[in-house]
Design a protein around this motif. Sequence first.
Motif, PDB file in Angstrom:
ATOM      1  N   GLN A 105       0.826  -1.204   0.000  1.00 50.27           N
ATOM      2  CA  GLN A 105       0.000   0.000   0.000  1.00 50.27           C
ATOM      3  C   GLN A 105       0.860   1.254   0.000  1.00 50.27           C
ATOM      4  O   GLN A 105       0.522   2.244  -0.666  1.00 50.27           O
ATOM      5  CB  GLN A 105      -0.907  -0.014   1.229  1.00 50.27           C
ATOM      6  CG  GLN A 105      -1.847   1.173   1.321  1.00 50.27           C
ATOM      7  CD  GLN A 105      -2.907   0.982   2.367  1.00 50.27           C
ATOM      8  OE1 GLN A 105      -3.698   0.038   2.300  1.00 50.27           O
ATOM      9  NE2 GLN A 105      -2.936   1.890   3.350  1.00 50.27           N
ATOM     10  N   GLU A 137       2.140   1.584  -3.651  1.00 47.36           N
ATOM     11  CA  GLU A 137       1.079   2.060  -4.531  1.00 47.36           C
ATOM     12  C   GLU A 137       0.785   3.531  -4.304  1.00 47.36           C
ATOM     13  O   GLU A 137       0.570   4.290  -5.255  1.00 47.36           O
ATOM     14  CB  GLU A 137      -0.183   1.227  -4.299  1.00 47.36           C
ATOM     15  CG  GLU A 137      -0.064  -0.212  -4.772  1.00 47.36           C
ATOM     16  CD  GLU A 137      -1.308  -1.019  -4.456  1.00 47.36           C
ATOM     17  OE1 GLU A 137      -2.157  -0.494  -3.690  1.00 47.36           O
ATOM     18  OE2 GLU A 137      -1.426  -2.153  -4.944  1.00 47.36           O
ATOM     19  N   THR A 138       0.791   3.932  -3.060  1.00 51.85           N
ATOM     20  CA  THR A 138       0.534   5.337  -2.751  1.00 51.85           C
ATOM     21  C   THR A 138       1.609   6.229  -3.343  1.00 51.85           C
ATOM     22  O   THR A 138       1.323   7.295  -3.918  1.00 51.85           O
ATOM     23  CB  THR A 138       0.463   5.522  -1.224  1.00 51.85           C
ATOM     24  OG1 THR A 138      -0.573   4.704  -0.688  1.00 51.85           O
ATOM     25  CG2 THR A 138       0.162   6.968  -0.865  1.00 51.85           C
ATOM     26  N   LYS A 139       2.870   5.813  -3.252  1.00 50.85           N
ATOM     27  CA  LYS A 139       3.959   6.635  -3.787  1.00 50.85           C
ATOM     28  C   LYS A 139       3.949   6.661  -5.308  1.00 50.85           C
ATOM     29  O   LYS A 139       4.223   7.709  -5.932  1.00 50.85           O
ATOM     30  CB  LYS A 139       5.300   6.118  -3.268  1.00 50.85           C
ATOM     31  CG  LYS A 139       5.560   6.481  -1.809  1.00 50.85           C
ATOM     32  CD  LYS A 139       7.017   6.403  -1.491  1.00 50.85           C
ATOM     33  CE  LYS A 139       7.291   7.000  -0.110  1.00 50.85           C
ATOM     34  NZ  LYS A 139       8.738   7.068   0.172  1.00 50.85           N
ATOM     35  N   LEU A 140       3.672   5.534  -5.945  1.00 54.48           N
ATOM     36  CA  LEU A 140       3.614   5.517  -7.409  1.00 54.48           C
ATOM     37  C   LEU A 140       2.513   6.428  -7.918  1.00 54.48           C
ATOM     38  O   LEU A 140       2.706   7.189  -8.872  1.00 54.48           O
ATOM     39  CB  LEU A 140       3.405   4.087  -7.908  1.00 54.48           C
ATOM     40  CG  LEU A 140       4.594   3.133  -7.743  1.00 54.48           C
ATOM     41  CD1 LEU A 140       4.181   1.717  -8.117  1.00 54.48           C
ATOM     42  CD2 LEU A 140       5.771   3.587  -8.596  1.00 54.48           C
ATOM     43  N   ASP A 141       1.377   6.372  -7.297  1.00 52.20           N
ATOM     44  CA  ASP A 141       0.273   7.228  -7.703  1.00 52.20           C
ATOM     45  C   ASP A 141       0.603   8.697  -7.428  1.00 52.20           C
ATOM     46  O   ASP A 141       0.285   9.582  -8.245  1.00 52.20           O
ATOM     47  CB  ASP A 141      -0.986   6.814  -6.944  1.00 52.20           C
ATOM     48  CG  ASP A 141      -2.192   7.617  -7.377  1.00 52.20           C
ATOM     49  OD1 ASP A 141      -2.596   7.521  -8.551  1.00 52.20           O
ATOM     50  OD2 ASP A 141      -2.737   8.351  -6.513  1.00 52.20           O
ATOM     51  N   ALA A 142       1.261   8.953  -6.295  1.00 53.15           N
ATOM     52  CA  ALA A 142       1.637  10.324  -5.981  1.00 53.15           C
ATOM     53  C   ALA A 142       2.669  10.849  -6.978  1.00 53.15           C
ATOM     54  O   ALA A 142       2.631  12.026  -7.371  1.00 53.15           O
ATOM     55  CB  ALA A 142       2.184  10.394  -4.560  1.00 53.15           C
ATOM     56  N   THR A 143       3.608   9.987  -7.385  1.00 50.05           N
ATOM     57  CA  THR A 143       4.626  10.407  -8.349  1.00 50.05           C
ATOM     58  C   THR A 143       4.002  10.781  -9.685  1.00 50.05           C
ATOM     59  O   THR A 143       4.338  11.812 -10.292  1.00 50.05           O
ATOM     60  CB  THR A 143       5.646   9.274  -8.553  1.00 50.05           C
ATOM     61  OG1 THR A 143       6.219   8.941  -7.290  1.00 50.05           O
ATOM     62  CG2 THR A 143       6.742   9.687  -9.507  1.00 50.05           C
ATOM     63  N   ARG A 144       3.102   9.971 -10.150  1.00 52.01           N
ATOM     64  CA  ARG A 144       2.442  10.249 -11.428  1.00 52.01           C
ATOM     65  C   ARG A 144       1.652  11.551 -11.368  1.00 52.01           C
ATOM     66  O   ARG A 144       1.776  12.416 -12.244  1.00 52.01           O
ATOM     67  CB  ARG A 144       1.529   9.081 -11.786  1.00 52.01           C
ATOM     68  CG  ARG A 144       0.760   9.274 -13.089  1.00 52.01           C
ATOM     69  CD  ARG A 144      -0.159   8.088 -13.324  1.00 52.01           C
ATOM     70  NE  ARG A 144      -1.064   7.864 -12.206  1.00 52.01           N
ATOM     71  CZ  ARG A 144      -2.163   8.602 -11.998  1.00 52.01           C
ATOM     72  NH1 ARG A 144      -2.477   9.590 -12.806  1.00 52.01           N
ATOM     73  NH2 ARG A 144      -2.936   8.334 -10.961  1.00 52.01           N
ATOM     74  N   ARG A 145       0.871  11.707 -10.344  1.00 53.99           N
ATOM     75  CA  ARG A 145       0.065  12.910 -10.250  1.00 53.99           C
ATOM     76  C   ARG A 145       0.925  14.148 -10.002  1.00 53.99           C
ATOM     77  O   ARG A 145       0.631  15.239 -10.508  1.00 53.99           O
ATOM     78  CB  ARG A 145      -0.952  12.751  -9.109  1.00 53.99           C
ATOM     79  CG  ARG A 145      -2.042  11.757  -9.441  1.00 53.99           C
ATOM     80  CD  ARG A 145      -3.119  11.717  -8.364  1.00 53.99           C
ATOM     81  NE  ARG A 145      -2.639  11.070  -7.139  1.00 53.99           N
ATOM     82  CZ  ARG A 145      -2.303  11.718  -6.037  1.00 53.99           C
ATOM     83  NH1 ARG A 145      -2.373  13.040  -6.000  1.00 53.99           N
ATOM     84  NH2 ARG A 145      -1.889  11.064  -4.978  1.00 53.99           N
TER      85      ARG A 145
END
Length: 814
Positions: free
Chosen positions: A234, A237-245
Amino acid sequence: MGRSKFSVNSNFRYSILTKTFSFELPTQVPAEADSDGNTMPTDLKSLLAAVYRRFWLIALSFLAVFSLVAYMTFNQVPLYKASSIVQLDTEQQNVIDLGSVLSGLAVSTAVIDTEVMIMKSKSLLTKVAVKQKLVEDPEFNWTLREPETSVLGSLSDSFLGFLGVDTTEEDPFEGMSVDERENALLESAVAKLMGSVGVSRVGTTYLINVEVTSESPETAARLANAIADQYRVQQLETKLDATRRATEWLSDRVFALREEVEEKENRVAKFIADNDMETAMGNTLTEQNIAYLTTQKTQAEVELNRVRSRYDSMRRQIDGGAGVDGISEVLESPLITSLKQQLSTVRGRVGDLETRLGPQHPELIGARAEQADIERQIENEMNRIATNLENEVRVRRDQVGRLQSQINNSNAKLRGNSLAMVRLRELERDAETSRVLYEEFISRSKETREQDGLVQPDAVILSQASVPKHPSSPRTKLNLLIGAILGGMLGAGLALLAELLDMKISSTEDIEKKLRQNAIGSVPLIRTTNALGFTQTNPAEYLIENPLSAFAESVRYLRAAIAFSDLDSETKTVAITSSLPDEGKTSLTLALGRMSAMSGARTLVIDGDFRRRQLTEAAGLKPEVGFIEYLFGAGQLSDAIAKDPKSMLDILPLSLTGHTPHDVFGTRAFDDLLVRLRSMYDLILIDTGPLLLMAEARVVAGKTDKTILVVRWRHTTRAAARQSLALLKSFQADLLGVTLNMVNLNRRRHYSDPGASYDAYRKYYQMESKPSLFSFMRGGSKKSKSGKIQPTAIQTPPSLADHKTGAAEKVDAN
């Protein structure tokens, strides 16, 4: 103090028939003492006695709680606990600090506590439940379990069924669709998992311990590792999503901010040019002028205060009559110093002339005039210095006023441009904010593209959970120990409550300590044995048939207490009363009268209980002329007095048909009767009615020599006894003491009675012997001539046991 009011430290002798008896009564009974002579406390004895009395209450409470805990412990399903340890990575580098969107974990207690809450959150555990398929596990899906039966459950269902309550279970999924049923089962499994998971920080470290409790050791270890893995996933996933956004958002914002900064800077430059608001060193010229004038004013005020202080000090010294040597400002003047030297020289010359010349000599007069002139010069110089200081104060004050005027003018000019200045600062702040934000976004945008550690999780699994070999619960020994402690505490609490609520009199110690009265004997309860069990018998009859029993000894002791109650005057009339009915007062009065008569004393017993007439019935008398008839002139005294054939006791009974008028004992006739009876008898006993119910009992107690209050063992309450004692005191009755009656010797050992532990006396009273009827020697009880009466286990009366030390009984033949 002694235990009885009549105790003395002398020998007394009296004759009964052909024998002379000598008694030595102690003045006091020593308390129990230790080896050093200090009085030993009885709290431990009282506590042990209370435990002994309430043994069954304590035992039943203990067994109930211990059995319940043992039943629950041995019927509990064994649970296994597995734990996995997660370490938070504290070396992560922040990429951007915009609300910590992409940062690693900060090292703080609040952050670690937050991560603990995240690990046991419902969202994370729901993902674990889905991946581990807990809906298919009977432990987490109650619909897959087999129905369980237990003793408590069966009893509960039977009881509810007896009350008419329907115990059949309804289907909770009735009316739901398939998806709704699956969601409900998943929610149930997640709720079960949340109750089985425990997440906590290990001390003050950066370690988090994940514990899972399950009925299966394999399931416990599997779920503990699954929760730790899901936590890392988790985070990733949170960091990957944060990086993209963050990357997309940073690019858009950099372009927009560049245009925004250019526009705002142009707006500031145009506003300054339009409003002629040139600045130097970041401030307008007016502001700089105000700052300069303010500084000058501050310095001028400091100088003004200094000069004013000097002037005020000098003026106070002058007004106070201080001389030239006492004024600090004058001492610094060179002219004053020179004049002081001249004055000193002139004064010396005047002193010399005064010793050589007369007061009217021209040279002396000239010297004195010169001295006065110098003193005037000094005074003038002092006034000049003061005037100069005053002028300097005035000049400094004017200077401060001018500076303040200039400051006010500059402020007025500054206020004229205030609206324009506010607007300018607003534009400058807006432009500066956009500029700083633009530069930050450019910097972070470059770092975001270059930092590889952005997509790394902030935690590592330090220790994987292993399959436990032994269950964590139930802890059988600990539970049984807790059950024993709780049972003991409950039993002790109930026993303490029972003791606190027990207000009944149980021993002579209660009489002495709680009623603060003398205890004059403890009379045992007399019972006979038959096929149906124990039944009470007439104590007066038992006294005749068993003159050497413990009951007879206690009555004999009570008679001795009356005989030695007052050594200065003879005690002839004694009122025997009680607080309430059925306390054995009448039987004891009759037995005491018979004992006195058998001892050779002329004794009369008067039945003074007009309502019940129990003494007359106990003596087996049915007179036609009795106490009331004689008292009101309906008969002769010789006709009213009946003779007891068994003991030669005289009884003044009550007739069964006689009318009882009011206030019998308050009449003059009764007073005359007492005077007449005193000349006829050695001892007169009056059986009165209950004190709390009958007013006549209180009246007669105030007219007799002594009064004995009878309390029934474990029947009379302390409140009733205290009220009776208060009534006796209000009627000025001379209380001899309180007698504890109808003591159950088999149960007396349960209470803190001094005579309850003397087993030797029990053996002594059970001895078979043939002593004389009127002997005062202690002996054992014997069977009656009919062979029916057999006393229960007898112990010595507590009063005799109390006076055992120091008491001597001597039997001498005449």
